[in-house]
Write an enzyme that holds these catalytic residues in place. Sequence first.
Site, PDB file in Angstrom:
ATOM      1  N   ARG A  46       0.784  -1.239   0.000  1.00 10.46           N
ATOM      2  CA  ARG A  46       0.000   0.000   0.000  1.00 10.46           C
ATOM      3  C   ARG A  46       0.822   1.299   0.000  1.00 10.46           C
ATOM      4  NH1 ARG A  46      -5.202   0.343   3.489  1.00 10.46           N
ATOM      5  NH2 ARG A  46      -3.748   0.695   5.199  1.00 10.46           N
ATOM      6  N   ASP A  47       2.128   1.211  -0.142  1.00 11.18           N
ATOM      7  CA  ASP A  47       2.906   2.450  -0.220  1.00 11.18           C
ATOM      8  C   ASP A  47       4.173   2.244  -1.052  1.00 11.18           C
ATOM      9  OD1 ASP A  47       3.370   5.127   0.235  1.00 11.18           O
ATOM     10  OD2 ASP A  47       4.409   4.818   2.137  1.00 11.18           O
TER      11      ASP A  47
END
Length: 215
Positions: A46-47
């Site tokens: 997610r990043d």
Amino acid sequence: MELVTGGELFDRIVAKGSYTEKDASHLIRQVLHAVAFMHENGVVHRDLKPENLLYFNQDEDSKIMISDFGLSKTEDSGVMATACGTPGYPPFYDENDANLFAQIIKGEYEFDAPYWDQISDSAKDFISHLMCCDPEQRFTCQQALAHPWISGNTAYTKDIHGSVASHLKKSLAKRNWKKAYNATAAIRQLQMLRLSSNSNRIGQQQRATTSAFQV
């Protein structure tokens, strides 16, 4: 955790004397294999962004490591609806956050000149499949690994270091400014907390003294 000493991706690219699409293809292949491994084990990072791609060591052929799992989740966590990531990165640009988020949600971006003028159509096609808003149409890691730009010979071998390094230096300068700004803001916040804590402690001491006199 493993000690990673090779530095960040952007710094390594800027320091290199040459850089080609083939180099980029080899790099992204490693990233895709790593992400595929995470997904197979039910982990969603997610990043993913350049700052979180680090070289394992200083060797020329060092492998890439994915770092910073602070925002990651496991698939059994349920629906992931938290706003996360770093929105102010290429290919989306706007000084207004609302407009920026609208661009991201709609998937509105362009292969801007002059940075993309010398880039192959195969690279652009590869990116377009990854940037697709529809999850049913967006490439999985396995589909991405099978794309000719990754698995074939469509990645150009022409040196594009000049234009790439110039663009990266601007991104690095902007990122370093943000780091300095955030560090200053954090220090200011800590100072405010310290002052507030001292004020509360003094107030408590004064109340205790007043109570003692009253007794």
